[in-house]
Write a protein that holds these residues in place. Structure first.
Motif, mmCIF file in Angstrom:
data_model
loop_
_atom_site.group_PDB
_atom_site.id
_atom_site.type_symbol
_atom_site.label_atom_id
_atom_site.label_comp_id
_atom_site.label_asym_id
_atom_site.label_seq_id
_atom_site.Cartn_x
_atom_site.Cartn_y
_atom_site.Cartn_z
ATOM 1 N N ARG A 1 -27.085 84.758 -57.040
ATOM 2 C CA ARG A 1 -26.128 85.703 -57.095
ATOM 3 C C ARG A 1 -25.705 86.145 -58.435
ATOM 4 O O ARG A 1 -25.735 87.415 -58.725
ATOM 5 C CB ARG A 1 -25.023 85.313 -56.227
ATOM 6 N N ALA A 2 -25.934 85.350 -59.219
ATOM 7 C CA ALA A 2 -25.643 85.609 -60.806
ATOM 8 C C ALA A 2 -26.714 86.341 -61.223
ATOM 9 O O ALA A 2 -26.315 87.133 -61.999
ATOM 10 C CB ALA A 2 -25.120 84.391 -61.403
ATOM 11 N N VAL A 3 -27.974 86.013 -61.220
ATOM 12 C CA VAL A 3 -28.934 86.640 -61.838
ATOM 13 C C VAL A 3 -29.635 87.879 -61.098
ATOM 14 O O VAL A 3 -30.070 88.741 -61.808
ATOM 15 C CB VAL A 3 -30.130 85.695 -62.151
ATOM 16 N N GLY A 4 -28.911 88.046 -60.042
ATOM 17 C CA GLY A 4 -29.521 89.556 -59.191
ATOM 18 C C GLY A 4 -30.792 89.139 -58.519
ATOM 19 O O GLY A 4 -31.481 88.298 -58.823
ATOM 20 N N PHE A 5 -30.964 89.970 -57.614
ATOM 21 C CA PHE A 5 -32.256 90.027 -56.714
ATOM 22 C C PHE A 5 -33.483 90.003 -57.567
ATOM 23 O O PHE A 5 -34.615 89.425 -57.109
ATOM 24 C CB PHE A 5 -32.291 91.258 -55.872
#
Length: 567
Positions: A221-225
């Protein structure tokens, strides 16, 4: 680019005295381990002698500069394997430090120098991960700025996710960060052992982490898809990572869990290739930038000679012994000069390859930009016409089948099964060798576009809608058909290659028996993959049997096959 060298550079918070002591202790332990397989005189090492055995010499040097900077260097030379192995350990304590965590620096190089019968230096054998590196990483708190360098991956629990994110986006990080995700179907402890195995060549070349199952979703979630890693995959995050730019994600490669399960050995090689190249060929950090191994070794050789006791002029037998010793030292210095010359030649070759790649890539980028501009104009005009016709909503409907380009060459081989007119019949080992290169993701995309163009060409030939060869197809592609730049396509090799039996044999490649009963056929037709126009650009060799079996057979995808100009 890589020359077979293993290199690791890291800093610690150790005081100079503790760092030098740790280096001496682990170097001695390493020599003891090596002495099990070869005769190494540990007592000679303890006494400070240079000669540790037959063909085994250890040069040492220490100095303190006026500003308090302290440097110690050990250089071990072992004559074997048609040359010699050179292991160099430098411990450097700057007089002025950037932070308490960067009080001392360690720099370890291990490489092979091959000498031919004519005395010329040839291509080296690749150095394995030295046990000395493992010992040092286990002994000291080694860091790449904030990133930990450990002999095995560090487990990241939920309370350390934020710390890992800071490491990933740290602007001062020099080395890759390798992050492994838990496997959805395999127990974590079991998968952790697999990850330990697949990253076994990486200690000292990258910081290694494996995500706890309870931490992986927070991390993704923190780094993104675009930057996530999951399902047992392992992702290599290169330096200068910017999580805000999704387009940057392609630089940071993912090795899928399925591929790791299928072949751990090859997966380990793939994971190691780019970190090893970056470490061996990259710039040294600023505190070490003015140090050279050759300077240390030559000074050590001179100091060894200077420390020799004065010999009375009338004692001719001792003078002869001293003369032999001096000749040996001169031989060491000559070998250092040879090594310096070899490194200079490699640097020139690498620079030429980079220049070639840069020019070719720039030309391809210009062509791609022009094509994009034409397509944008085309789309804009079509949308205007649809709007004028009262069909504005239709102008923005997405395509039913978007083209998804692969980013790994082995993935291209898998996806070729989607095409019924193109078949890969070759050996996949050269494909994996390409995958180890930094440009491999671009090559994978180009190869897939080539395959789509070959598919459309073969379909048109089988359907009696086209009478020419593939190069003509690319020169004048039908409207809406896939094609590539005709300049990349060669219908045959040069006459010098065709008439040279040795080089011609390399291009006799596998095909099904219905194409050629012997199972092999000459494939002179080839396509250049990549931007470089010279030997640095990979090649795809194919046989056009669209008018026979209705297929195109790819017999080779890999580095440029030898030609007369190949050294």
């Amino acid at each position: 680019m890589g020359n077979g060298r293993y290199r690791t550079v890291f800093h610690t918070a150790l005081s100079p005295a503790d760092a030098f002591a740790a280096a001496r202790q682990e170097l001695r332990s390493w020599l003891i381990t090596k002495s099990v397989r070869q005769k190494i005189d540990i007592a000679a090492y303890d006494a400070g002698h240079a000669q540790l055995g037959d063909g085994i010499v250890l040069l040492r040097d220490s100095r303190t500069d006026g500003d308090g900077t302290q440097t110690s260097n050990w250089q071990l030379r072992e004559h074997k394997d048609n040359g010699y192995w050179l292991s160099s350990l430098v411990v450097h304590a700057p007089g002025k430090i950037a932070s308490q965590e960067e009080r001392t620096w360690f720099w370890l190089d291990v490489e092979h120098v091959r000498k031919g019968d004519d005395g010329e230096i040839g291509p080296p054998s690749p150095a394995a991960l030295p046990n000395l590196a493992r010992k040092l990483l286990a002994m000291v708190d080694a860091r790449d700025h904030w990133a930990e360098l450990r002999p095995t991956p560090t487990i990241i629990r939920p309370d350390r996710v934020e710390e890992l994110l800071e490491i990933l986006t740290d602007e001062r990080r020099r080395l890759p960060v390798v992050v492994a995700s838990p496997h959805p179907r395999i127990l974590f402890d079991t998968w952790k052992k697999t990850i330990d195995n697949v990253t076994r060549f990486l200690p000292g070349l990258a910081s290694l982490y494996v995500m706890d199952p309870l931490a992986i979703e927070d991390f993704n979630r923190a780094v993104g898809f675009a930057f996530e890693v999951r399902s047992g995959g392992v992702r290599t995050y290169l330096p200068d990572l910017d999580l805000a730019i999704d387009e940057d994600a392609v630089r940071h490669r993912v090795l899928s869990g399925a591929r790791i399960e299928a072949d751990v050995r090859r997966s380990a090689q793939l994971l190691t290739a780019i970190p090893r190249q970056l470490s061996a060929d990259g710039r040294l950090p600023e505190p070490l930038s003015r140090l050279t191994r050759g300077t240390f070794a030559s000074r050590a050789a001179r100091s060894t000679a200077a420390e020799s006791p004065a010999i009375p002029s009338y004692d001719f037998s001792i003078l002869i012994q001293e003369n032999v010793a001096i000749r040996g030292e001169n031989g060491e210095l000559r070998e250092l000069l040879e090594l310096a010359g070899y490194e200079e030649r490699k640097l020139r070759e690498n620079t030429a390859d980079l220049q070639d790649d840069m020019i070719g890539t720039a030309a391809e980028l210009e062509t791609a930009n022009q094509k994009i501009a034409e397509l944008v104009d085309w789309v804009r005009v079509l949308r205007q016409r649809l709007a004028s016709a009262g069909r504005a909503a239709d102008a923005y409907v997405p395509t039913d089948t978007p083209t998804l380009l692969p980013t790994q060459l082995p993935e291209v081989l898998t996806r070729l099964k989607e095409l019924d007119r193109v078949e890969f019949t070759g050996d996949d080992d050269p494909v994996w060798r390409l995958e180890e290169k930094a440009q491999s993701s671009t090559w994978a995309q180009t190869t897939w576009l080539v395959a789509l163009a070959l598919q459309d060409y073969a379909e048109a030939v089988v359907g009696h809608r086209f009478n020419g060869d593939f190069r003509r197809w690319c020169t004048e592609p039908p409207s809406g058909a896939s094609a590539i730049s005709a300049g990349k396509v060669k219908t045959d090799e040069s006459e010098s290659v065709q008439n040279n039996q040795k080089m011609r044999r390399l291009r006799i490649l596998p095909v099904p028996a219905e194409v050629e009963p012997t199972g092999r056929i000459y494939m002179g037709a080839h396509i250049r993959i990549g931007g470089g126009a010279g030997m640095s650009a990979p090649r795809l060799h194919f046989y056009d049997d669209a008018r026979g079996t209705g297929k195109i057979y790819i017999g080779y995808l890999g580095p440029h096959l030898p030609v007369k100009t190949t050294n």
